[in-house]
Design a protein around this motif. Structure first.
Motif, PDB file in Angstrom:
ATOM      1  N   MET A  65     -19.525  -9.685  -2.722  1.00 44.36           N
ATOM      2  CA  MET A  65     -18.612  -8.584  -3.036  1.00 44.36           C
ATOM      3  C   MET A  65     -18.205  -7.887  -1.741  1.00 44.36           C
ATOM      4  O   MET A  65     -19.046  -7.519  -0.940  1.00 44.36           O
ATOM      5  CB  MET A  65     -19.296  -7.595  -3.992  1.00 44.36           C
ATOM      6  N   GLY A  66     -16.886  -7.723  -1.533  1.00 43.84           N
ATOM      7  CA  GLY A  66     -16.389  -7.099  -0.318  1.00 43.84           C
ATOM      8  C   GLY A  66     -16.525  -5.581  -0.341  1.00 43.84           C
ATOM      9  O   GLY A  66     -16.866  -4.982  -1.365  1.00 43.84           O
ATOM     10  N   ILE A  67     -16.241  -4.971   0.803  1.00 44.58           N
ATOM     11  CA  ILE A  67     -16.310  -3.514   0.920  1.00 44.58           C
ATOM     12  C   ILE A  67     -15.147  -2.887   0.157  1.00 44.58           C
ATOM     13  O   ILE A  67     -13.995  -3.285   0.316  1.00 44.58           O
ATOM     14  CB  ILE A  67     -16.257  -3.088   2.400  1.00 44.58           C
ATOM     15  N   LYS A  68     -15.470  -1.901  -0.659  1.00 44.67           N
ATOM     16  CA  LYS A  68     -14.439  -1.223  -1.432  1.00 44.67           C
ATOM     17  C   LYS A  68     -14.142   0.156  -0.855  1.00 44.67           C
ATOM     18  O   LYS A  68     -15.026   0.809  -0.288  1.00 44.67           O
ATOM     19  CB  LYS A  68     -14.873  -1.072  -2.897  1.00 44.67           C
ATOM     20  N   GLY A  69     -12.909   0.576  -1.010  1.00 45.74           N
ATOM     21  CA  GLY A  69     -12.514   1.913  -0.604  1.00 45.74           C
ATOM     22  C   GLY A  69     -11.837   2.612  -1.761  1.00 45.74           C
ATOM     23  O   GLY A  69     -11.312   1.959  -2.673  1.00 45.74           O
ATOM     24  N   ARG A  70     -11.862   3.932  -1.718  1.00 40.42           N
ATOM     25  CA  ARG A  70     -11.200   4.716  -2.773  1.00 40.42           C
ATOM     26  C   ARG A  70      -9.896   5.253  -2.204  1.00 40.42           C
ATOM     27  O   ARG A  70      -9.900   6.005  -1.233  1.00 40.42           O
ATOM     28  CB  ARG A  70     -12.105   5.851  -3.242  1.00 40.42           C
ATOM     29  N   ILE A  71      -8.795   4.819  -2.804  1.00 40.75           N
ATOM     30  CA  ILE A  71      -7.498   5.228  -2.288  1.00 40.75           C
ATOM     31  C   ILE A  71      -6.700   6.000  -3.338  1.00 40.75           C
ATOM     32  O   ILE A  71      -6.934   5.875  -4.537  1.00 40.75           O
ATOM     33  CB  ILE A  71      -6.684   4.031  -1.753  1.00 40.75           C
ATOM     34  N   HIS A  72      -5.763   6.790  -2.855  1.00 39.51           N
ATOM     35  CA  HIS A  72      -4.917   7.618  -3.714  1.00 39.51           C
ATOM     36  C   HIS A  72      -3.643   6.889  -4.093  1.00 39.51           C
ATOM     37  O   HIS A  72      -3.245   6.833  -5.251  1.00 39.51           O
ATOM     38  CB  HIS A  72      -4.586   8.927  -2.997  1.00 39.51           C
ATOM     39  N   SER A  73      -2.979   6.314  -3.073  1.00 39.03           N
ATOM     40  CA  SER A  73      -1.702   5.651  -3.325  1.00 39.03           C
ATOM     41  C   SER A  73      -1.313   4.805  -2.119  1.00 39.03           C
ATOM     42  O   SER A  73      -1.975   4.834  -1.073  1.00 39.03           O
ATOM     43  CB  SER A  73      -0.603   6.686  -3.609  1.00 39.03           C
ATOM     44  N   ILE A  74      -0.222   4.053  -2.289  1.00 41.25           N
ATOM     45  CA  ILE A  74       0.289   3.170  -1.238  1.00 41.25           C
ATOM     46  C   ILE A  74       1.793   3.366  -1.111  1.00 41.25           C
ATOM     47  O   ILE A  74       2.495   3.519  -2.110  1.00 41.25           O
ATOM     48  CB  ILE A  74      -0.006   1.697  -1.581  1.00 41.25           C
ATOM     49  N   GLU A  75       2.263   3.378   0.124  1.00 47.14           N
ATOM     50  CA  GLU A  75       3.703   3.382   0.396  1.00 47.14           C
ATOM     51  C   GLU A  75       4.012   2.120   1.195  1.00 47.14           C
ATOM     52  O   GLU A  75       3.494   1.943   2.298  1.00 47.14           O
ATOM     53  CB  GLU A  75       4.100   4.634   1.190  1.00 47.14           C
ATOM     54  N   THR A  76       4.817   1.235   0.633  1.00 45.86           N
ATOM     55  CA  THR A  76       5.005  -0.081   1.244  1.00 45.86           C
ATOM     56  C   THR A  76       6.063  -0.121   2.340  1.00 45.86           C
ATOM     57  O   THR A  76       6.072  -1.039   3.152  1.00 45.86           O
ATOM     58  CB  THR A  76       5.370  -1.125   0.176  1.00 45.86           C
ATOM     59  N   MET A  77       6.945   0.859   2.383  1.00 47.00           N
ATOM     60  CA  MET A  77       8.031   0.833   3.369  1.00 47.00           C
ATOM     61  C   MET A  77       8.119   2.187   4.085  1.00 47.00           C
ATOM     62  O   MET A  77       9.189   2.790   4.195  1.00 47.00           O
ATOM     63  CB  MET A  77       9.367   0.492   2.700  1.00 47.00           C
ATOM     64  N   GLY A  78       7.001   2.678   4.563  1.00 49.30           N
ATOM     65  CA  GLY A  78       6.966   3.979   5.215  1.00 49.30           C
ATOM     66  C   GLY A  78       7.600   3.965   6.592  1.00 49.30           C
ATOM     67  O   GLY A  78       7.490   2.986   7.327  1.00 49.30           O
ATOM     68  N   THR A  79       8.254   5.056   6.941  1.00 47.65           N
ATOM     69  CA  THR A  79       8.908   5.159   8.252  1.00 47.65           C
ATOM     70  C   THR A  79       8.505   6.432   9.003  1.00 47.65           C
ATOM     71  O   THR A  79       9.057   6.714  10.066  1.00 47.65           O
ATOM     72  CB  THR A  79      10.443   5.152   8.095  1.00 47.65           C
ATOM     73  N   LEU A  80       7.546   7.181   8.473  1.00 47.79           N
ATOM     74  CA  LEU A  80       7.189   8.466   9.080  1.00 47.79           C
ATOM     75  C   LEU A  80       5.778   8.491   9.662  1.00 47.79           C
ATOM     76  O   LEU A  80       5.356   9.505  10.202  1.00 47.79           O
ATOM     77  CB  LEU A  80       7.309   9.589   8.028  1.00 47.79           C
ATOM     78  N   ASP A  81       5.052   7.394   9.526  1.00 46.76           N
ATOM     79  CA  ASP A  81       3.636   7.397   9.912  1.00 46.76           C
ATOM     80  C   ASP A  81       3.330   6.342  10.961  1.00 46.76           C
ATOM     81  O   ASP A  81       2.513   5.449  10.763  1.00 46.76           O
ATOM     82  CB  ASP A  81       2.759   7.187   8.669  1.00 46.76           C
ATOM     83  N   GLY A  82       4.015   6.467  12.099  1.00 43.15           N
ATOM     84  CA  GLY A  82       3.853   5.505  13.174  1.00 43.15           C
ATOM     85  C   GLY A  82       5.138   4.740  13.409  1.00 43.15           C
ATOM     86  O   GLY A  82       6.131   4.941  12.709  1.00 43.15           O
ATOM     87  N   PRO A  83       5.142   3.846  14.401  1.00 45.31           N
ATOM     88  CA  PRO A  83       6.370   3.119  14.745  1.00 45.31           C
ATOM     89  C   PRO A  83       6.755   2.084  13.691  1.00 45.31           C
ATOM     90  O   PRO A  83       5.899   1.504  13.024  1.00 45.31           O
ATOM     91  CB  PRO A  83       5.992   2.437  16.062  1.00 45.31           C
ATOM     92  N   GLY A  84       8.061   1.848  13.568  1.00 44.79           N
ATOM     93  CA  GLY A  84       8.564   0.800  12.690  1.00 44.79           C
ATOM     94  C   GLY A  84       8.326   1.060  11.211  1.00 44.79           C
ATOM     95  O   GLY A  84       8.013   2.171  10.796  1.00 44.79           O
ATOM     96  N   ILE A  85       8.481   0.003  10.430  1.00 44.93           N
ATOM     97  CA  ILE A  85       8.217   0.082   8.987  1.00 44.93           C
ATOM     98  C   ILE A  85       6.721  -0.124   8.763  1.00 44.93           C
ATOM     99  O   ILE A  85       6.136  -1.102   9.245  1.00 44.93           O
ATOM    100  CB  ILE A  85       9.037  -0.972   8.221  1.00 44.93           C
ATOM    101  N   ARG A  86       6.106   0.800   8.036  1.00 46.98           N
ATOM    102  CA  ARG A  86       4.654   0.795   7.868  1.00 46.98           C
ATOM    103  C   ARG A  86       4.250   0.574   6.414  1.00 46.98           C
ATOM    104  O   ARG A  86       4.901   1.054   5.492  1.00 46.98           O
ATOM    105  CB  ARG A  86       4.040   2.134   8.319  1.00 46.98           C
ATOM    106  N   PHE A  87       3.149  -0.131   6.247  1.00 44.35           N
ATOM    107  CA  PHE A  87       2.448  -0.186   4.967  1.00 44.35           C
ATOM    108  C   PHE A  87       1.418   0.936   5.046  1.00 44.35           C
ATOM    109  O   PHE A  87       0.447   0.846   5.811  1.00 44.35           O
ATOM    110  CB  PHE A  87       1.770  -1.545   4.790  1.00 44.35           C
ATOM    111  N   VAL A  88       1.643   2.029   4.319  1.00 39.05           N
ATOM    112  CA  VAL A  88       0.805   3.227   4.453  1.00 39.05           C
ATOM    113  C   VAL A  88      -0.164   3.329   3.280  1.00 39.05           C
ATOM    114  O   VAL A  88       0.248   3.318   2.114  1.00 39.05           O
ATOM    115  CB  VAL A  88       1.654   4.515   4.528  1.00 39.05           C
ATOM    116  N   VAL A  89      -1.446   3.404   3.600  1.00 40.34           N
ATOM    117  CA  VAL A  89      -2.498   3.546   2.596  1.00 40.34           C
ATOM    118  C   VAL A  89      -3.020   4.977   2.653  1.00 40.34           C
ATOM    119  O   VAL A  89      -3.544   5.415   3.684  1.00 40.34           O
ATOM    120  CB  VAL A  89      -3.655   2.565   2.853  1.00 40.34           C
TER     121      VAL A  89
END
Length: 243
Positions: A1-25
């Motif tokens: 069993m791999g390591i699990k994390g608890r996440i709120h949401s995902i943004e697949t085409m983010g442009t505000l959180d670092g350079p370029g198009i980002r997959f934001v978790v």
């Protein structure tokens, strides 16, 4: 069993959180209670949903072409990602092995051992600074800033590229003497590539109301463009790149 994390949401085409198009978790859980937080629904560490790092990485791979074309990558945001260091390190390690750029968006409020697990696989740190004055920082976030400032020095010692983010709050952290102190402090770091001065906004108020939490900054207006440019000019005078 791999390591699990608890996440709120995902943004697949983010442009505000670092350079370029980002997959934001957006991870779940945060130790701070910032008075202007636009994601108070990420505070509860038991909220969100669990996902394995491997499963999440496989989802990231679907967007690889967009990231490579734009010079983007993966950003871990929150909440506060460093609350889940093993999950973050595992996800970033997979990304690095695949040649995908990684960015950690953090408040810096965490144990150094947590940060040290993630930094070896981190290309860029997006580091939030709220206020340099300890008392004002406590009033603004509920916590003091000693760990945060220590962790900025830790990131510097690891030679990881850093973008500092500073949300401008009229009447709270925008006085010239405060900005001059901030600029003097930041100019002593070699690996800070830029300072992002972000205008305060009220876009998250409806979330506070939905959660039944009192929003203390209702009377504060966003800064004017002129004030924003004035603050940026003060910081730029220290030789720092400002955006």
């Amino acid at each position: 069993m791999g390591i699990k994390g608890r996440i709120h949401s995902i943004e697949t085409m983010g442009t505000l959180d670092g350079p370029g198009i980002r997959f934001v978790v957006f991870t779940q859980g945060c130790p701070l209670r910032c008075a202007y937080c636009h994601n108070p629904d990420t505070w509860d560490p038991s909220g969100g949903y669990l996902i394995e790092a491997g499963e999440l990485f496989n989802r990231i791979l679907r967007y690889r072409n967009y990231m490579e074309f734009s010079g983007g990558g993966v950003t871990l945001s929150g909440g506060e990602p460093t609350l889940q260091p093993d999950f973050c390190a595992e996800l970033f390690k997979r990304c690095k092995d695949a040649g995908i750029n990684t960015a950690l968006d953090t408040s810096g409020y965490c144990e150094q051992k947590n940060l040290e697990k993630i930094l070896p696989y981190t290309d860029l740190v997006l580091f939030d600074i709220k206020h340099l004055d300890t008392k004002s920082h406590i009033e603004l976030t509920g916590r003091d800033n000693s760990k945060i400032l220590e962790n900025l020095h830790l990131i510097e010692s690891k030679k990881v590229k850093t973008w500092v983010r500073y949300v401008l709050l009229p009447g709270i952290n925008d006085a010239p003497e405060i900005i001059n102190k901030l600029a003097d402090f930041l100019s002593g770091f070699h690996f800070i590539e830029r300072v992002e001065v972000l205008p305060y906004h009220r876009l998250g108020i409806h979330k506070w109301e939905k959660l039944g939490i009192s929003y203390k900054l209702k009377k504060i207006n966003p800064p004017s463009k002129e004030d924003l440019n004035c603050i940026k000019h003060i910081i730029a005078q220290r030789g720092l790149k400002v955006s």
